[in-house]
Design an enzyme around this catalytic site. Structure first.
Site: not given
Ligand SMILES: Nc1ncnc2c1ncn2[C@@H]1O[C@H](COP(=O)(O)OP(=O)(O)OP(=O)(O)O)[C@@H](O)[C@H]1O
Ligand SMILES: [Mg+2]
Length: 503
Positions: A365-366
């Site tokens: 997600r990052v």
């Protein structure tokens, strides 16, 4: 007025003596029940939750359940010597472990004691194993890449420094290998690694340490181990001990990678301990706070702000699934806490796709903001392309005559799968990854037979090392993709030297 040193030291001595006397009166209890790694004691009215206590034979324990009439204590060592009626003493200390540079290169148990037979560890500092996670203001968003050296991860689900990325899969799907290879790849990355082995066979841990040592990775690695033969409390404590040792470096501005292999075994140990302490069981007989068990551990991973020194602690927790069920209790808990997951699938593993990463179910997600720009350019759409290929592949099984475009897509997909395969203990530097992925996505591999891809890749790397080290160097130092002409020139020149096999 002159100060008489002797008088003062006399006074201090007296005070110290009195202080101890006072402590002894109110802080000694009696064991009223003992069994299976857990004891109950009466009379420890002032004990704190999580405080270390000492039994009369020197074994340590940790106060867990503070009840009205007694205290539940988990025993951190052999418990067969402890009897009802034994004394148990407060220490006034919260559980701590030794920390510092001295631990690097060593194998220790969750109490920080060496288990590698290489003599005592002369640390001077300790840290409590439970500590608050850095707050929002002390953090910065994750932006530097953590290169695992595994093509499929660095290209499809990149990990950033300070991120928490779950690695999940059935037994024997190459989970530990991902951890070890990632540690091996940190050789030139100025990263300190902590490998926490929870509930594994002692021989497995030994092999892992052997592999690390053989590749020179123990120079920057600490191994914390609580093997399957150890009492449950040690398995429960191991991840906290590991993160605490890592935190010491993070708060000193260094970059740290902590691997927890694996948290399902820690959860099981915690369940055992909780049931013995008679805490009410919930779903799958885990106690109600099993979510907190993992959240307070993983929250301690962080990328610190510049004001706090800019250090980072990346967490790679592992979870073992049963028959690929990622929706079971512990897997869903940990998925919800982490910033993404890498799903290793056993049927891929057995069909020879290793590492067996399921691109469709894996996500970071990052990580995107933590890829170097060259990698982002070559791997941007790779994950979606791969997922599309898998879909197309299953359709193509039915039809025999496919149009040109579909055939081309299938051919590209098969080459993508082939390029993403990687042997164990052979991490590949990011600059080389960029070149091979460039070759793949710009079609330079389309006329290479599938069975030649692996050889193509290996020969390309050594050709680059000998002839175009400048190209690799520029990717590494600037992080940018060289001009298309330059890349094309290198790849075309190499392809002239590459001998295609006859088949
Ligand atoms: N990329 C790879 N290429 C070839 N073999 C591999 C690869 N990754 C793992 N293996 C092999 O697969 C086996 C299982 O790997 P590993 O021990 O990493 O799996 P695991 O999921 O950690 O297993 P366990 O559930 O027992 O902990 C090992 O024998 C290892 O050598
Ligand atoms: Mg393993």
């Amino acid at each position: 007025m002159s100060i008489n040193a002797e008088e003062i030291s006399g006074l201090i001595k007296k005070q110290i003596e009195n202080y101890q006397a006072e402590l002894e009166v109110s802080d000694v209890g009696t064991v009223i029940q003992v069994g299976d790694g857990v004891a109950r004691a009466y009379g420890l009215d002032n004990v704190m939750s999580g405080e270390l206590v000492e039994f009369s034979n020197g074994v340590m324990g940790m106060a867990q359940n503070l009840e009205e009439s007694n205290v539940g204590i988990v025993i951190l060592g052999p418990y067969t010597e402890i009897r009802e009626g034994d004394e148990v003493r407060r220490t006034g200390r919260i559980m701590e472990v030794p920390v510092g540079e001295e631990l690097i290169g060593r194998v220790v148990n969750p109490l920080g004691q060496p288990v590698d037979g290489m003599g005592p560890i002369n640390t001077t500092k300790t840290r409590p194993i439970e500590g608050p996670a850095p707050g929002v203001m002390d953090r910065k968003s994750v932006h530097e890449p953590l290169q695992t050296g595994i093509k499929a991860i660095d290209a499809l689900v990149p990990i950033g420094r300070g991120q928490r990325e779950l690695i999940i899969g059935d037994r024997q799907t190459g989970k530990t290998t991902v951890a070890i290879d990632t540690i091996l790849n940190q050789r030139e990355e100025d990263m300190i690694c902590v490998y926490v082995a929870i509930g594994q066979k002692e021989s497995t841990v030994r092999n892992a340490v052997e592999t690390l040592r053989k590749h020179g990775a123990m120079d920057y690695t600490i191994v914390v181990t609580a093997s399957a033969a150890q009492p449950a409390p040690l398995l429960y404590l191991a991840p906290y001990a590991g993160v605490t040792m890592g935190e010491e470096f993070m708060y000193n501005g260094k970059h740290v990678l902590v691997v927890y292999d694996d948290l399902s075994k820690q959860a099981t140990a915690y369940r055992e301990l909780s049931l013995l302490l008679r805490r009410p069981p919930g779903r799958e007989a885990f106690p109600g706070d099993v979510f907190y068990l993992h959240s307070r551990l993983l929250e301690r991973a962080a990328k610190l702000s510049d004001a706090k020194g800019g250090g980072s602690l990346t967490a790679l927790p592992f979870v073992e699934t049963q028959a690929g069920d990622i929706s079971a209790y512990i897997p869903t808990n940990v998925i919800s806490i982490t910033d993404g997951q890498i799903f290793l699938q056993s049927d891929l593993f057995f069909s020879g796709v290793r590492p067996a990463i399921n691109a469709g179910l894996s996500v970071s997600r990052v990580g995107g903001s933590a890829q170097i720009s060259a990698m982002k350019k070559v791997a941007g759409t790779l994950r979606l392309d791969l997922a599309a290929f898998r879909e197309l592949e299953s359709f193509a099984q039915f039809g025999s005559d496919l149009d040109k475009a579909t055939q081309a897509k299938l051919a590209r997909g098969q080459r993508t799968v082939e390029v993403l395969k990687q042997d164990l203990n052979k991490p590949i530097r990011v600059d080389k990854q960029v070149v091979i992925l460039y070759a793949l996505t710009r079609g330079y591999l389309d006329d290479i037979a599938i069975q030649d891809i692996l050889r193509f890749e290996e020969e390309l790397y050594s050709w680059l090392d000998h002839n175009r080290a400048d190209l690799l160097e520029s990717i590494r130092t600037t992080g940018k993709l060289p001009a298309d002409d330059d890349m094309a020139d290198a790849l075309k020149t190499f392809k002239k030297t590459f001998a295609k096999s006859d088949s």
